[in-house]
Design an enzyme around this catalytic site. Sequence first.
Site, PDB file in Angstrom:
ATOM      1  N   SER A  95       4.718  -6.481  10.246  1.00 54.51           N
ATOM      2  CA  SER A  95       3.367  -6.964  10.574  1.00 54.51           C
ATOM      3  C   SER A  95       3.344  -7.624  11.953  1.00 54.51           C
ATOM      4  CB  SER A  95       2.940  -8.020   9.556  1.00 54.51           C
ATOM      5  OG  SER A  95       1.926  -7.558   8.743  1.00 54.51           O
ATOM      6  N   THR A 168      -3.187 -12.637  11.183  1.00 51.43           N
ATOM      7  CA  THR A 168      -1.732 -12.692  11.352  1.00 51.43           C
ATOM      8  C   THR A 168      -1.391 -13.277  12.725  1.00 51.43           C
ATOM      9  OG1 THR A 168      -1.480 -10.779   9.916  1.00 51.43           O
ATOM     10  CG2 THR A 168       0.382 -11.291  11.372  1.00 51.43           C
ATOM     11  N   CYS A 242      -8.129   0.605  17.106  1.00 54.95           N
ATOM     12  CA  CYS A 242      -6.911  -0.222  17.033  1.00 54.95           C
ATOM     13  C   CYS A 242      -6.344  -0.158  15.604  1.00 54.95           C
ATOM     14  CB  CYS A 242      -7.201  -1.679  17.384  1.00 54.95           C
ATOM     15  SG  CYS A 242      -7.900  -1.910  19.036  1.00 54.95           S
ATOM     16  N   GLU A 367      -5.457  -3.815   6.557  1.00 52.18           N
ATOM     17  CA  GLU A 367      -5.596  -2.544   7.301  1.00 52.18           C
ATOM     18  C   GLU A 367      -6.382  -1.502   6.501  1.00 52.18           C
ATOM     19  OE1 GLU A 367      -5.238  -1.979  10.180  1.00 52.18           O
ATOM     20  OE2 GLU A 367      -3.804  -3.388  11.004  1.00 52.18           O
TER      21      GLU A 367
END
Length: 388
Positions: A95, A168, A242, A367
Amino acid sequence: MTSYSVDDPFGLAGELTGEEQLIASTVRDWVRRRFLPIVVDAWRAGGLPAALGPELGELGVLGMHLEGYGCAGTSATAYGLACLELEAGDSGLRSFVSVQGSLAMFAIHAFGSEEQKDHWLEPMAAGEVIGCFGLTEPDAGSDPSAMRASARRDGDGWVLNGTKMWITNGSRAGVAVVWAKTDEGIKGFLVPAGSDGFRTVDVKDKLSLVASTTSELIFEDCRLDGDALLPGVGSLRGALACLSEARYGIVWGAVGAARACLEAALDYTASRVQFGRPIAARQIVQQELVEMHVAVNNGLLLATRIGRLKDAGLVTPEHISYGKFSNVRMATDVARRARALLGANGITLEYPVMRHLVNLESVLTYEGTHQIHTLVLGKALTGHAAFE
Ligand code: TGC
Ligand code: FAD
């Protein structure tokens, strides 16, 4: 005479270039030598050690698939192999690299001005500056088009307000890529840490991705210079592009987590003796191991095919949804089977399987949740968009 190799039954290593093989083995060695000895400490500390950023930069994995600006410009397949090896260590490690290279750096590389690229990308490739990517909000997760964060023009600059959630590396980042609504559509902004009106709060008490920092980003009349705007995109398409990059890394990374669980299960069942024999000698145990072996290798075949499509410029968002849908579900199933084969030992941090299993619960959600990728493929199959 040809023989069946349990480690690579279909000879996929032979399909890789020399550079790809070298990258895979270098990252695998680094994970085993440098990362696995500290992963439990990172789990207990609730985040990766800060020193790991520059080390990952030195390893060459941060933005490795991008061209120029200190990035290696490797094939997509090489990047995927690196993600596989990193996630065999921990999903939190992959990640870190995904968010840095595929989300933050990719956004700047694809949509930034030449000045923004010159300023940010090289130190980010070196791991000296950490990036984060703020799309999700407390009330806008699967549906980012419902975001409330907004930016309005103010003289030469912008004023940003809103909250991003589940970000994150949020509190570790030197620069945050933040998506916000403007009068001219959804745009991306580069917000340096320490900007007036920008603060972060870390999410506490996570039971998954524990060795990864997850934060809330809060913007209260945060004033940004005009050159904070990413000039190359003016709609949600930019952020979604992205995501495609990062999801691609997960297609491979999930195979790494699953492989680590299979290896742990093979080791454990070979040495664990019950009823006078190693449990690996039992039919039902072998059935589990074979199910896992076939699942991991099918996942690798799929990832390799998607990697080659990406290298040829032929990959679509649907291919990537297919890969995330299939491989993350596969890895979760393999981790659960491995956990059961390790019995009580399987629930401890001494073995990697429960750590991978609980990490994969986040991977299933972030995601694009498993359901969102189901609906992307459902739309491809039926022509009907069923999101709304
Ligand atoms: P929709 O109308 O379908 O599309 C809007 C525009 O975007 C284009 N597009 C994409 N482009 C590239 N890649 C993709 N995957 C794309 N999907 C759509 C599309 O062609 C269109 O372009 P244009 O030029 O016509 O404007 O948009 P929608 O709002 O209906 O979106 C549908 C949906 C549900 C698929 C999308 O909203 C979605 O993917 N939702 C899930 C959100 C999500 O995944 N968030 C993740 C946040 S980041 C994160 O989780 C990081 S975790 C840390 C780590 O990676 O390790
Ligand atoms: P929701 O969207 O509220 O979904 C809840 C449930 O409803 C899910 O099961 C979902 O599949 C289902 N659902 C939603 N819509 C539909 C529908 N139309 N049809 C059927 N079912 C539906 N985000 C970032 O922007 N940057 C980051 O760096 C980042 N890092 C993360 C790290 C971690 C550890 C985690 C857990 C999340 C991270 N996220 C990040 C956020 C992540 O992308 C979101 O959690 C994800 O997109 C889902 O949003 P949500 O949690 O709000 O769930």
